[in-house]
Design an enzyme around this catalytic site. Structure first.
Site, mmCIF file in Angstrom:
data_model
loop_
_atom_site.group_PDB
_atom_site.id
_atom_site.type_symbol
_atom_site.label_atom_id
_atom_site.label_comp_id
_atom_site.label_asym_id
_atom_site.label_seq_id
_atom_site.Cartn_x
_atom_site.Cartn_y
_atom_site.Cartn_z
ATOM 1 N N ARG A 159 77.693 14.498 59.079
ATOM 2 C CA ARG A 159 77.015 14.792 61.320
ATOM 3 C C ARG A 159 75.493 13.960 60.382
ATOM 4 O O ARG A 159 74.746 13.832 60.892
ATOM 5 C CB ARG A 159 76.560 16.266 61.808
ATOM 6 C CG ARG A 159 78.426 16.502 62.628
ATOM 7 C CD ARG A 159 77.488 17.529 63.531
ATOM 8 N NE ARG A 159 79.285 17.674 64.314
ATOM 9 C CZ ARG A 159 79.730 18.625 64.247
ATOM 10 N NH1 ARG A 159 80.004 18.839 62.665
ATOM 11 N NH2 ARG A 159 81.471 18.926 64.727
ATOM 12 N N ILE A 160 75.156 14.790 59.343
ATOM 13 C CA ILE A 160 73.582 14.307 58.648
ATOM 14 C C ILE A 160 74.145 12.904 58.719
ATOM 15 O O ILE A 160 73.191 12.411 58.831
ATOM 16 C CB ILE A 160 72.978 15.709 57.424
ATOM 17 C CG1 ILE A 160 73.289 17.189 58.426
ATOM 18 C CG2 ILE A 160 72.261 14.906 56.851
ATOM 19 C CD1 ILE A 160 72.775 17.878 57.132
ATOM 20 N N PRO A 210 78.822 18.642 50.372
ATOM 21 C CA PRO A 210 78.680 21.074 49.839
ATOM 22 C C PRO A 210 78.518 20.424 48.535
ATOM 23 O O PRO A 210 79.255 19.694 48.079
ATOM 24 C CB PRO A 210 79.362 20.868 50.792
ATOM 25 C CG PRO A 210 80.789 20.481 51.173
ATOM 26 C CD PRO A 210 80.031 18.891 51.046
ATOM 27 N N ARG A 238 72.572 19.095 48.110
ATOM 28 C CA ARG A 238 72.251 20.704 46.408
ATOM 29 C C ARG A 238 72.113 19.594 45.596
ATOM 30 O O ARG A 238 72.689 18.654 45.319
ATOM 31 C CB ARG A 238 74.408 21.057 46.786
ATOM 32 C CG ARG A 238 74.597 21.842 48.162
ATOM 33 C CD ARG A 238 73.184 23.189 47.822
ATOM 34 N NE ARG A 238 74.013 24.187 49.162
ATOM 35 C CZ ARG A 238 73.149 23.980 50.041
ATOM 36 N NH1 ARG A 238 72.022 23.726 50.106
ATOM 37 N NH2 ARG A 238 73.797 25.194 50.839
ATOM 38 N N ASP A 262 64.964 16.770 47.305
ATOM 39 C CA ASP A 262 64.558 17.711 48.537
ATOM 40 C C ASP A 262 65.632 19.179 47.777
ATOM 41 O O ASP A 262 64.503 20.498 47.866
ATOM 42 C CB ASP A 262 64.864 18.322 49.588
ATOM 43 C CG ASP A 262 63.686 18.933 50.378
ATOM 44 O OD1 ASP A 262 62.584 19.257 49.613
ATOM 45 O OD2 ASP A 262 64.938 20.154 50.869
ATOM 46 N N GLU A 267 66.614 26.912 41.198
ATOM 47 C CA GLU A 267 65.678 26.510 42.344
ATOM 48 C C GLU A 267 65.383 28.622 42.404
ATOM 49 O O GLU A 267 65.855 29.047 42.205
ATOM 50 C CB GLU A 267 66.283 25.729 43.894
ATOM 51 C CG GLU A 267 66.484 25.159 43.919
ATOM 52 C CD GLU A 267 67.050 24.481 45.345
ATOM 53 O OE1 GLU A 267 67.451 23.605 45.353
ATOM 54 O OE2 GLU A 267 67.445 25.426 45.863
ATOM 55 N N HIS A 286 62.683 21.745 48.570
ATOM 56 C CA HIS A 286 64.073 22.274 49.661
ATOM 57 C C HIS A 286 63.528 22.723 51.038
ATOM 58 O O HIS A 286 63.688 23.681 51.882
ATOM 59 C CB HIS A 286 64.810 23.437 49.101
ATOM 60 C CG HIS A 286 66.223 24.312 49.655
ATOM 61 N ND1 HIS A 286 67.203 24.417 48.263
ATOM 62 C CD2 HIS A 286 66.980 23.412 50.300
ATOM 63 C CE1 HIS A 286 68.587 24.420 49.312
ATOM 64 N NE2 HIS A 286 67.864 23.109 50.712
#
Length: 319
Positions: A159-160, A210, A238, A262, A267, A286
């Site tokens: 979707r993104i 992902p 990611r 991002d 992190e 992020h």
């Protein structure tokens, strides 16, 4: 019903959790040490419901909290949870799909526009006084790039990615995509290609897959070598998708024109991360998911997930 929130700082700071508080006896923590299993175990205790954002809940935890019945992940990805262990111990795991689609797509394009338009750089040099000292009505510190006619390649086409593609199409860009499973698309301007074809054809590559064992270091020395010289890479997925040492070398050698990301592999970012000293590397902390409206939607769906689980009809379940 006992409910524990392990790491809610980014929602606790300005959102109202009353709807969740109404569902049980709640204990909320802003942060939990991700590498401290004893703290994680102590905080979960005898709770039936646990909500986590990034705090890992692995088998070493799940196997020691027999009251645990439900793990609610505050996001779309669920790599922080040992899904196999949760299934084995009959613990329901849910995520929050689609809450950030528009925000992340907007942010991916924002990163691309920053690379091609250099807005931040030129705003800074004007405020530093340079424009006031030159003889001409205009100047630019770095070359600017027009997007019309450029080819953007989407790795992953969920979707993104599809929303990013629509925005790119509105900029008169050519859209190609690779997806590990064939996608039926109705837009005649979006063309499915192989992974290697995408690497070879794209002027801009945007990552939308992902983290899985297959996608870790997907962008590595070998895949970078197949890319066009001067490619732009955008990552709002990611950090582990990119071999950061290989990418830093490609930036410094001008094989990759720019990376705008991002996310990074570790992190908060490691001070020794090679991307920090690489040329033309744009890094943000992020935040693509973080607009207020997006986080409000996230909290609404978290609440709905818990309500559905308590009612015996779980939704958005991943295991």
């Amino acid at each position: 019903m006992k409910i524990v929130l392990l790491d809610g700082y980014h929602l606790n700071r300005d959102l109202n959790w009353d709807a969740v508080r109404a569902l049980g006896e709640c204990t909320f923590y802003d942060r939990t040490q991700p590498d401290d299993n004893q703290q994680i175990l102590a905080r979960i205790g005898d709770a039936e419901i646990v909500i986590t954002h990034k705090t890992p809940i692995q088998d070493s935890v799940i196997s020691q909290v027999p009251n645990l019945k439900y793990i609610g992940v505050m996001g779309t990805g669920y790599d922080a949870v040992d899904i196999a262990s949760a299934k084995q111990h009959q613990v329901t795991v849910t995520t929050v799909p689609n809450y950030s689609t528009d925000a992340v797509a907007q942010y991916a394009i924002s990163l691309l526009l920053e690379v091609t338009g250099q807005v931040g750089l030129h705003n800074q040099v004007v405020h530093d006084g340079k424009w006031a000292t030159i003889a001409d009505f205009t100047f630019w510190e770095k070359p600017l790039i027009e997007l019309k006619g450029k080819t953007i390649g989407m790795i992953g086409y969920g979707r993104i990615a599809q929303q990013v593609a629509k925005i790119a199409h509105a900029f008169a860009m050519n859209v190609i995509f690779y997806n590990h499973r064939p996608k039926n698309v109705t837009d005649d301007w979006a063309h499915q290609v192989s992974f290697d074809e995408l690497l070879q054809q794209a002027d801009i590559i945007s990552l939308h897959v992902p983290q899985t064992p297959e996608t870790i270091n997907l962008i590595n020395q070998a895949s970078i070598a197949k890319m066009k010289d001067g490619v732009i890479v955008i990552n709002t997925a990611r950090g582990t998708l990119i071999d950061e040492s290989a990418m830093a070398a490609a930036l410094n050698e001008d094989k990759v024109l720019a990376l705008a990301t991002d996310v990074v592999a570790t992190e908060p970012i490691d001070p020794q991360n090679p991307l920090l000293t690489a040329k033309n590397c744009f890094i943000t902390p992020h935040i693509a998911w973080a607009p207020l409206e997006t986080r409000e939607r996230l909290l609404d769906i978290i609440t709905e997930n818990i309500q559905a689980f308590i009612a015996g009809k779980p939704i958005n379940q991943v295991n």
